[in-house]
Design an enzyme around this catalytic site. Structure first.
Site: not given
Ligand code: AMP
Ligand code: MG
Length: 490
Positions: A92, A94-95, A114, A126-127, A253-254, A263
């Site tokens: 998902g 995440g950042r 992003k 840490d996002g 996922d990319n 990505d």
């Protein structure tokens, strides 16, 4: 809020409207005291933002995550995926956050921020995004666009003095990315592997409605969607191979469901032609080596097929998967012919190309430089600038003899001058070699000087043109570039 902002960007939130199974509302956490590092006017135009607006305060506050524009409903999208061959049940955003979709003058774009802070999918992260990797993505996505390859685009980079901890302490940044879609192969895998077949279908309906409206309502719309994904992936990877681009992290996922490059991380362009090239230093087994990209593309399509078994029969999925390989090879052969300036097709063309690439590998011949110089190939001369690129010039001479004969058989179709013109539009003079991005990154990080980013952006948006003031970037990379290493960490 400023009236002008309200009139500038009209958000739609069709993905958000799918509901909480597909994404989670998250407010961006802005970076403190931000400033604008670079903004891409070409991408701004896609959203209908004019140049003057880019200098306004709202733009900086928006692209640094400090305001949410009216009508935008920021969401973190959920997906899973196969990372280096192993299934990870939940990844998902995440950042990054999908801010919404904007109807621009020439189409609709997902707008994604992003580095916008932690989300429910951040796991241990840490996002945040760092300036270094934001510059790399910014420049490379525009490079691929300039090369005519389907890709996400990059609108802006904002930075801050907030520290972000990676191998060293780095500077925080945020990138605004535009994509036709942020739905990934992994978005389908997520629901399939949880047994949520209804959601698989809702997602497929969404992709069809938004991106393949010609399929909507057809009996075999899901098969059409899958075929589109397989074909566009095969075509995309043929283009990567032809231009010497290695993505570096072809995890499912990319992989974009509509076949755009997505990505950017530890990517790399070939210097010397080398099929074994591994651009990602974290890729110890070479799973994503340059020569493996085509087969990995198919592997990923297979993972997607698996995720669609609730909608389609295994026989139908297999039939479409079997179309990948011939389509990929046809496309790549055609692209290689174009690189050689050939307009007709002969059965020995494949061996002409294979033998050239073998000789280039053995002689460590720079891929981009060779093909650009090949545009000036002389049928009646020795072509010293080309043969000098080979450690063993005789290897070139033998090949050049065959090439010359092949060109002769084409001479009725088009003149040498026409061939040269066409080749100059196919063989770029410039690509984003790692060291070029590195120069821009060092100036940005060490001196807060962003001029090289803008200079490279302009250069790489028109990589087939002559740029006399950037001639140094058309030469062999400097020796220090061999020491550079890029990895998944960003
Ligand atoms: P990537 O390798 O950038 O495609 O990321 C793989 C997964 O890790 C995605 O789910 C990302 O959202 C997540 N991720 C990467 N970097 C971070 C980070 N700094 N904080 C949170 N999640 C991250
Ligand atoms: Mg990713």
């Amino acid at each position: 809020m400023d009236e002008q902002i309200i009139s500038t960007l009209h958000f739609k939130n069709s993905f958000a409207a799918l509901g909480g199974d597909f994404s989670t509302p998250v407010t961006p956490s802005g970076i403190e005291n931000p400033w604008l590092v670079s903004v891409n006017e070409d991408a701004a135009e896609l959203l209908g933002i004019d140049t003057a607006e880019l200098q306004q305060d709202w733009f900086l506050r928006w692209c640094s995550g400090n305001i949410t524009l009216p009508g935008s409903a920021p969401r973190a999208m959920v997906y899973s995926g196969h990372q280096f061959g192993s299934y990870v049940p939940r990844l998902g955003d995440g950042r990054g956050l999908l801010l919404g979709e904007v109807d621009g003058p020439r189409g609709k774009w997902d707008v994604h921020l992003k580095g916008a802070g932690q989300t429910p999918y951040s796991r241990f992260g840490d996002g945040r995004a760092v300036l270094r990797s934001s510059i790399r993505e910014y420049l490379c996505s525009e490079t691929l666009h300039g090369l005519g390859i389907a890709t996400t685009r990059a609108l802006s980079i904002a930075a801050s003095n907030e520290p972000v901890y990676r191998e060293t302490t780095e500077q925080a940044a945020m990138l605004i990315r535009l994509a036709r879609s942020h739905v990934r192969f992994g978005s389908f895998e997520y629901f399939h592997h949880r047994g949520e077949t209804e959601q698989v279908q809702i997602l497929a309906d969404h992709v069809i409605e938004q991106h393949l409206p010609e399929l909507a309502g057809c009996n075999d719309c899901y098969l059409g969607m899958f075929r589109h994904a397989v074909h566009s992936t095969a075509r995309l990877i043929a283009q990567w191979q032809a231009v010497g681009f290695a993505h570096g992290v072809m995890n499912t996922d990319n992989m974009s469901i509509i076949g755009d490059t997505l990505d950017y991380g530890p990517f790399g362009f070939l210097d010397g032609y080398n099929p074994e090239f591994i651009c990602n230093h974290s890729d110890h087994g070479g799973r994503y080596a340059f020569k493996r990209q085509p087969i990995i593309g198919l592997w990923n399509c297979n993972a997607l097929a698996n995720a669609l078994t609730s909608l389609l029969s295994v026989e139908a999925l297999t039939e479409v998967l079997e179309e990948y390989e011939p389509l990929f090879f046809d496309n790549l052969l055609q692209l290689h012919r174009q690189k050689l300036g050939l307009v007709t097709a002969e059965k020995d063309d494949q061996s002409l190309i294979d033998d050239l690439l073998t000789a280039m590998t053995a002689n460590n011949v720079d891929y981009t430089i060779f093909f650009r110089k090949l545009c000036a190939f002389q049928e009646k001369r020795a072509n010293d600038p080309l043969r000098d690129l080979f450690l063993d010039p005789a290897a070139f001479d033998g090949w050049a003899k065959r090439y010359r004969q092949r060109l002769l058989r084409e001479s009725e179709q088009h003149s040498a001058a026409e061939r040269r013109q066409a080749m100059l539009k196919t063989n770029p003079k410039y690509v984003l070699r790692n060291y070029m991005a590195e120069i821009a990154i060092r100036k940005a990080e060490d001196d807060g000087d962003y001029r090289e980013i803008d200079r490279l952006l302009k250069l790489l948006q028109t990589p087939f043109d002559e740029h006399p003031d950037c001639e140094e970037y058309a030469r062999h990379p400097p020796a220090w570039s061999q020491q550079l290493s890029v990895s998944c960490s960003s």
